[in-house]
Design a protein around this motif. Structure first.
Motif, mmCIF file in Angstrom:
data_model
loop_
_atom_site.group_PDB
_atom_site.id
_atom_site.type_symbol
_atom_site.label_atom_id
_atom_site.label_comp_id
_atom_site.label_asym_id
_atom_site.label_seq_id
_atom_site.Cartn_x
_atom_site.Cartn_y
_atom_site.Cartn_z
ATOM 1 N N SER A 56 -4.207 13.909 -50.588
ATOM 2 C CA SER A 56 -5.118 13.418 -51.618
ATOM 3 C C SER A 56 -5.905 14.581 -52.219
ATOM 4 C CB SER A 56 -6.079 12.373 -51.041
ATOM 5 O OG SER A 56 -6.914 12.956 -50.068
ATOM 6 N N ILE A 57 -6.505 14.306 -53.378
ATOM 7 C CA ILE A 57 -7.288 15.322 -54.090
ATOM 8 C C ILE A 57 -8.489 14.648 -54.738
ATOM 9 C CG2 ILE A 57 -5.962 15.098 -56.235
ATOM 10 C CD1 ILE A 57 -6.262 18.196 -56.523
ATOM 11 N N ASN A 58 -9.564 15.397 -54.861
ATOM 12 C CA ASN A 58 -10.762 14.965 -55.570
ATOM 13 C C ASN A 58 -11.045 16.030 -56.624
ATOM 14 O OD1 ASN A 58 -13.229 13.942 -56.397
ATOM 15 N ND2 ASN A 58 -14.325 14.541 -54.557
ATOM 16 N N PHE A 59 -11.085 15.634 -57.892
ATOM 17 C CA PHE A 59 -11.399 16.565 -58.973
ATOM 18 C C PHE A 59 -12.905 16.523 -59.212
ATOM 19 C CE2 PHE A 59 -7.069 15.074 -59.849
ATOM 20 C CZ PHE A 59 -6.391 16.273 -59.961
ATOM 21 N N GLN A 60 -13.562 17.673 -59.098
ATOM 22 C CA GLN A 60 -15.009 17.755 -59.308
ATOM 23 C C GLN A 60 -15.311 18.617 -60.525
ATOM 24 O OE1 GLN A 60 -16.228 19.534 -55.584
ATOM 25 N NE2 GLN A 60 -16.567 17.538 -54.638
ATOM 26 N N VAL A 61 -16.108 18.095 -61.435
ATOM 27 C CA VAL A 61 -16.611 18.900 -62.551
ATOM 28 C C VAL A 61 -17.855 19.605 -62.019
ATOM 29 C CG1 VAL A 61 -17.562 18.875 -64.885
ATOM 30 C CG2 VAL A 61 -15.725 17.279 -64.258
ATOM 31 N N THR A 78 -14.080 12.594 -59.430
ATOM 32 C CA THR A 78 -13.205 11.426 -59.534
ATOM 33 C C THR A 78 -13.203 10.585 -58.277
ATOM 34 O OG1 THR A 78 -11.279 12.645 -58.719
ATOM 35 C CG2 THR A 78 -11.621 12.585 -61.112
ATOM 36 N N GLY A 79 -13.521 11.174 -57.139
ATOM 37 C CA GLY A 79 -13.298 10.508 -55.863
ATOM 38 C C GLY A 79 -11.866 10.791 -55.441
ATOM 39 N N THR A 80 -11.493 10.324 -54.274
ATOM 40 C CA THR A 80 -10.184 10.627 -53.715
ATOM 41 C C THR A 80 -9.069 9.941 -54.497
ATOM 42 O OG1 THR A 80 -11.180 10.864 -51.533
ATOM 43 C CG2 THR A 80 -8.801 10.528 -51.609
ATOM 44 N N ILE A 81 -8.062 10.738 -54.861
ATOM 45 C CA ILE A 81 -6.870 10.231 -55.552
ATOM 46 C C ILE A 81 -5.664 10.619 -54.712
ATOM 47 C CG2 ILE A 81 -5.435 10.403 -57.621
ATOM 48 C CD1 ILE A 81 -7.996 11.127 -59.172
ATOM 49 N N VAL A 113 -10.526 19.616 -54.666
ATOM 50 C CA VAL A 113 -10.755 19.441 -53.237
ATOM 51 C C VAL A 113 -9.577 18.658 -52.657
ATOM 52 C CG1 VAL A 113 -12.324 18.583 -51.461
ATOM 53 C CG2 VAL A 113 -13.248 19.423 -53.636
ATOM 54 N N LEU A 114 -8.766 19.334 -51.846
ATOM 55 C CA LEU A 114 -7.583 18.729 -51.246
ATOM 56 C C LEU A 114 -7.889 18.192 -49.858
ATOM 57 C CD1 LEU A 114 -5.133 21.540 -52.287
ATOM 58 C CD2 LEU A 114 -5.191 19.253 -53.246
ATOM 59 N N ALA A 115 -7.227 17.110 -49.487
ATOM 60 C CA ALA A 115 -7.370 16.558 -48.140
ATOM 61 C C ALA A 115 -5.984 16.277 -47.585
ATOM 62 C CB ALA A 115 -8.192 15.281 -48.175
ATOM 63 N N GLY A 116 -5.885 16.213 -46.283
ATOM 64 C CA GLY A 116 -4.594 16.033 -45.637
ATOM 65 C C GLY A 116 -4.076 17.392 -45.197
ATOM 66 N N SER A 117 -2.797 17.540 -45.011
ATOM 67 C CA SER A 117 -2.204 18.815 -44.590
ATOM 68 C C SER A 117 -2.196 19.785 -45.753
ATOM 69 C CB SER A 117 -0.787 18.598 -44.095
ATOM 70 O OG SER A 117 -0.803 17.725 -43.012
ATOM 71 N N VAL A 118 -2.930 20.865 -45.631
ATOM 72 C CA VAL A 118 -2.991 21.873 -46.698
ATOM 73 C C VAL A 118 -2.408 23.168 -46.177
ATOM 74 C CG1 VAL A 118 -4.418 22.899 -48.458
ATOM 75 C CG2 VAL A 118 -5.172 20.826 -47.373
#
Length: 118
Positions: A56-61, A78-81, A113-118
């Motif tokens: 997942s990813i969260n885009f932050q301005v 955006t919150g988690t996508i 901002v990435l989440a999970g296996s990076v």
């Protein structure tokens, strides 16, 4: 819609190498403020290649007082996508940023901002 090279925050940027990546470019709001004349502005995120290495990813301005965005302030996100939903050619993600532009910080960018296996 205004689009030029000075308003492009990322282009062909690899964002799967770390848990957090900043956009390669920033927008100098001191120079750009004259353009919009109080109208609503948006950050538009277009995914043109698949994102690997995360779930997942969260885009932050973000904004900062320096162009390097060394200590960014999150203005809106955006919150988690789910990465699986970010296929190449999908509809753009549109983030209204009018409230972020009242800040005294001069530079605007994106924090991935990435989440999970990076």
């Amino acid at each position: 819609m205004y689009i030029d090279s000075l308003l492009l925050l990322s282009d062909a940027q690899i964002i799967c190498n770390a848990a957090t990546e900043l956009s390669t470019n920033t927008i100098d709001l001191a120079a750009a403020r004259k353009m919009w004349g109080g109208k609503q502005l948006y950050v538009v995120i277009i995914v043109d290649v698949a994102i690997d290495g995360a779930t997942s990813i969260n885009f932050q301005v973000v904004t900062d007082t320096v162009a390097a965005l060394s200590s960014p302030t999150v203005q809106i996100e955006t919150g988690t996508i789910a990465i699986a939903s970010l296929t190449a050619g999908r509809a753009p993600i549109v983030i209204p940023i009018g409230s972020a532009l009242g800040t005294e910080e001069r530079y605007l960018g994106i924090n991935y901002v990435l989440a999970g296996s990076v």
